[in-house]
Design an enzyme around this catalytic site. Sequence first.
Site, PDB file in Angstrom:
ATOM      1  N   ALA A   1      30.276   2.763  34.240  1.00 11.58           N
ATOM      2  CA  ALA A   1      31.235   3.568  33.477  1.00 11.58           C
ATOM      3  C   ALA A   1      30.568   3.909  32.151  1.00 11.58           C
ATOM      4  O   ALA A   1      30.464   3.066  31.267  1.00 11.58           O
ATOM      5  CB  ALA A   1      32.533   2.804  33.257  1.00 11.58           C
TER       6      ALA A   1
ATOM      7  N   LYS B   1      35.885  10.831  40.518  1.00 12.41           N
ATOM      8  CA  LYS B   1      36.143   9.851  41.578  1.00 12.41           C
ATOM      9  C   LYS B   1      36.183  10.537  42.949  1.00 12.41           C
ATOM     10  O   LYS B   1      35.749   9.968  43.954  1.00 12.41           O
ATOM     11  CB  LYS B   1      37.452   9.122  41.304  1.00 12.41           C
ATOM     12  CG  LYS B   1      37.463   8.297  40.013  1.00 12.41           C
ATOM     13  CD  LYS B   1      36.352   7.267  39.983  1.00 12.41           C
ATOM     14  CE  LYS B   1      36.441   6.400  38.732  1.00 12.41           C
ATOM     15  NZ  LYS B   1      35.292   5.456  38.633  1.00 12.41           N
TER      16      LYS B   1
ATOM     17  N   GLY C   1      25.244  -2.109  36.798  1.00 12.17           N
ATOM     18  CA  GLY C   1      26.377  -2.322  35.890  1.00 12.17           C
ATOM     19  C   GLY C   1      26.873  -3.744  35.993  1.00 12.17           C
ATOM     20  O   GLY C   1      28.067  -3.989  36.158  1.00 12.17           O
ATOM     21  N   SER C   2      25.959  -4.698  35.876  1.00 17.42           N
ATOM     22  CA  SER C   2      26.257  -6.108  36.164  1.00 17.42           C
ATOM     23  C   SER C   2      26.791  -6.898  34.978  1.00 17.42           C
ATOM     24  O   SER C   2      27.075  -8.081  35.128  1.00 17.42           O
ATOM     25  CB  SER C   2      24.984  -6.801  36.669  1.00 17.42           C
ATOM     26  OG  SER C   2      23.943  -6.716  35.690  1.00 17.42           O
TER      27      SER C   2
ATOM     28  N   ALA D   1      20.432   2.783  33.701  1.00 18.13           N
ATOM     29  CA  ALA D   1      20.503   2.907  35.155  1.00 18.13           C
ATOM     30  C   ALA D   1      20.254   4.328  35.625  1.00 18.13           C
ATOM     31  O   ALA D   1      19.856   4.547  36.777  1.00 18.13           O
ATOM     32  CB  ALA D   1      21.871   2.432  35.654  1.00 18.13           C
TER      33      ALA D   1
ATOM     34  N   TYR E   1      44.417  10.662  34.546  1.00 24.29           N
ATOM     35  CA  TYR E   1      43.405   9.918  35.291  1.00 24.29           C
ATOM     36  C   TYR E   1      43.078  10.601  36.617  1.00 24.29           C
ATOM     37  O   TYR E   1      42.171  11.408  36.695  1.00 24.29           O
ATOM     38  CB  TYR E   1      43.823   8.452  35.506  1.00 24.29           C
ATOM     39  CG  TYR E   1      42.633   7.592  35.832  1.00 24.29           C
ATOM     40  CD1 TYR E   1      41.905   6.964  34.824  1.00 24.29           C
ATOM     41  CD2 TYR E   1      42.175   7.466  37.135  1.00 24.29           C
ATOM     42  CE1 TYR E   1      40.775   6.221  35.105  1.00 24.29           C
ATOM     43  CE2 TYR E   1      41.038   6.727  37.432  1.00 24.29           C
ATOM     44  CZ  TYR E   1      40.346   6.096  36.417  1.00 24.29           C
ATOM     45  OH  TYR E   1      39.209   5.377  36.706  1.00 24.29           O
TER      46      TYR E   1
END
Length: 409
Positions: free
Chosen positions: A148, A255, A57-58, A120, A246
Amino acid sequence: MHRPLTPSERVVAPTGRGYLLLESHPAGCLRDVELMRAEIPVPEGPPARRPTALVIGSSAGYGLASTVTGLVRYGIDGVGVALERPAGHRSATAGWYRTVATDTLARALGSDFSFLNADAFADTTKAETLDLLAERFGGVDVLIYSVAAPRRTDPRSGTTYRSVLKPLGAPHTTRNLEFAEDGSASLREVTVGPADEAETAATVRVMGGEDWSRWIDALAERGLLRDGFRTVALSYIGSPLNAAIYRAGTIGAAKTHLESTADALTVRLAPVGGRAFTSVNGAAITQALTAVPGIPLYVSLLRGVLGDRFPSPVEQTLQLWKQLTAPRPDVDEAGRIRLDRWELAGPVQAAVAERWRALSPGTLTELADIPWFRTRFRALYGFDVPGVDYAAPVETDLPWPTAGVRPYR
């Protein structure tokens, strides 16, 4: 005499609706990476040893900031993986152009860093990435996982899972920040219904730790984990003001799974003296967070409280790299690296909560930093970046960096 324009050279203007712009500005994205570099203190001398890093995720958000910071401050070599769309009837995605800029930066710094444009989650991507790492470096010191995504197809089952941004147990009503075409902002009340068990499970499959764990397994199976290997997955807790949607919602369930995965990975990394962390980053304007109802308003209020004390993603990733390279990282009681202490400090949250309660259409621009939020949101797509002539035609068809190139799928 003006030279003729190429078919892919044109004036690029922001078009879109809400928090989704359909065009990205190449020059603005390139310039944004230059400005990120300017934030990073240059080391006094060359690194004693160049760490090999793999960044999943660069091309955007904290993954991009981690890559740029690692290149400039720590002299990393390695591979970045991202999935971006090239130019066609519209300009390429912002992440495409930022990867071009980051590759230029890496070359200027003398780093051997390649970029793969690939999914990915796919096993084929893992195999190609590991082949590249094995051939060029023989091992990896650090893996940063910053993904994400709205969906994930499990290559082993063929099942596609879609993540949702919903509360758990009961509907949640909050206020959100909306922008009109003229740039003016308004408040809108939104109600989001609760997720069912299947939606929650799917969100965990997309945003939890399963794919991160598979990357570590693949590296271990190939013998590419160097002694002292460290890996981190980026996370967020956020304010009690947005907890229902969230941290206490579907994304929070993901998470939590990410954090339990870190614990399990640390056990599996014991043979190489390795360790896995989650890093709880502070708030930032990213494409992922702007999609969460209530977060844009909250971040605007947070900026209204902090002003210029609001740290950028680069400032936060400087601290992340410091912890990743420290003999004994500073972690909380759950073993997490905490980059959000500035955000969750009691006086800061009290001030934001006070503004949240006082909000009305008449007080919005007084209590929230609307101009800053709009500028930074547009900058995600390369617009409103200082030093760019947006009236000038710009080449939109920039090639992906040649090392490790693969076509968009």
